[in-house]
Design a protein around this motif. Sequence first.
Motif, mmCIF file in Angstrom:
data_model
loop_
_atom_site.group_PDB
_atom_site.id
_atom_site.type_symbol
_atom_site.label_atom_id
_atom_site.label_comp_id
_atom_site.label_asym_id
_atom_site.label_seq_id
_atom_site.Cartn_x
_atom_site.Cartn_y
_atom_site.Cartn_z
ATOM 1 N N HIS A 44 0.812 -1.224 0.000
ATOM 2 C CA HIS A 44 0.000 0.000 0.000
ATOM 3 C C HIS A 44 0.843 1.270 0.000
ATOM 4 O O HIS A 44 0.295 2.375 0.081
ATOM 5 C CB HIS A 44 -0.926 0.010 1.217
ATOM 6 C CG HIS A 44 -1.846 -1.167 1.260
ATOM 7 N ND1 HIS A 44 -2.897 -1.335 0.386
ATOM 8 C CD2 HIS A 44 -1.850 -2.266 2.054
ATOM 9 C CE1 HIS A 44 -3.514 -2.474 0.654
ATOM 10 N NE2 HIS A 44 -2.898 -3.057 1.655
ATOM 11 N N VAL A 45 2.153 1.124 -0.082
ATOM 12 C CA VAL A 45 3.046 2.286 -0.060
ATOM 13 C C VAL A 45 3.401 2.666 -1.490
ATOM 14 O O VAL A 45 3.962 1.861 -2.238
ATOM 15 C CB VAL A 45 4.335 1.980 0.746
ATOM 16 C CG1 VAL A 45 5.298 3.153 0.687
ATOM 17 C CG2 VAL A 45 3.986 1.633 2.185
ATOM 18 N N ASP A 46 3.041 3.915 -1.857
ATOM 19 C CA ASP A 46 3.429 4.411 -3.179
ATOM 20 C C ASP A 46 4.952 4.418 -3.255
ATOM 21 O O ASP A 46 5.615 4.665 -2.265
ATOM 22 C CB ASP A 46 2.897 5.833 -3.395
ATOM 23 C CG ASP A 46 1.381 5.889 -3.385
ATOM 24 O OD1 ASP A 46 0.745 4.857 -3.674
ATOM 25 O OD2 ASP A 46 0.832 6.956 -3.062
ATOM 26 N N ASN A 47 5.497 4.178 -4.353
ATOM 27 C CA ASN A 47 6.932 4.172 -4.644
ATOM 28 C C ASN A 47 7.755 3.243 -3.747
ATOM 29 O O ASN A 47 8.936 3.492 -3.507
ATOM 30 C CB ASN A 47 7.503 5.592 -4.650
ATOM 31 C CG ASN A 47 7.628 6.259 -3.287
ATOM 32 O OD1 ASN A 47 6.964 5.906 -2.319
ATOM 33 N ND2 ASN A 47 8.498 7.243 -3.213
ATOM 34 N N ILE A 48 7.171 2.153 -3.265
ATOM 35 C CA ILE A 48 7.889 1.219 -2.389
ATOM 36 C C ILE A 48 9.097 0.613 -3.100
ATOM 37 O O ILE A 48 10.129 0.373 -2.470
ATOM 38 C CB ILE A 48 6.959 0.113 -1.830
ATOM 39 C CG1 ILE A 48 7.702 -0.731 -0.770
ATOM 40 C CG2 ILE A 48 6.437 -0.777 -2.937
ATOM 41 C CD1 ILE A 48 8.100 -0.006 0.462
ATOM 42 N N PHE A 49 9.007 0.408 -4.410
ATOM 43 C CA PHE A 49 10.132 -0.199 -5.122
ATOM 44 C C PHE A 49 11.307 0.766 -5.237
ATOM 45 O O PHE A 49 12.467 0.336 -5.239
ATOM 46 C CB PHE A 49 9.686 -0.728 -6.485
ATOM 47 C CG PHE A 49 8.694 -1.861 -6.361
ATOM 48 C CD1 PHE A 49 9.124 -3.121 -5.981
ATOM 49 C CD2 PHE A 49 7.345 -1.654 -6.578
ATOM 50 C CE1 PHE A 49 8.218 -4.166 -5.834
ATOM 51 C CE2 PHE A 49 6.439 -2.688 -6.437
ATOM 52 C CZ PHE A 49 6.879 -3.952 -6.065
#
Length: 130
Positions: A44-49
Amino acid sequence: MSDLVKKDGGGLLGVLLGTGGLVVPKPFEREIYLFTTHVAGTTHVDNIFEIEKNINIGDRLSFFREDNKHDDLAIRVETEKEEKLGYIPREDNIVFARLMDAGKELYAKVKTKEIVEAWVRIEIDIYLKD
């Protein structure tokens, strides 16, 4: 008397106050290993990658209690750059939330990380700073 204490923070006073550039551990200060778990909610975290690329094994992660409508005992996990990674899993957070509410300092160190399809799995060791 003013010759005894210099305002530049040098000498023994600087060491004792932590302003002399020398880090001296506090007496009896230690980190106590408590538990191994993973960071929940990374999907659910944007830009986790993008965040994951800058996380290394052994990195220290910070914990913050959070007012969360889904979990009264939520503990948010962040990198040292204050990037949200996710949460301590609900099934693991009750004791840690109570310790934090009592003023204890808890943190984590990254143990392992891997990308599993669309999920970043980050395994952490939780420590109590005593």
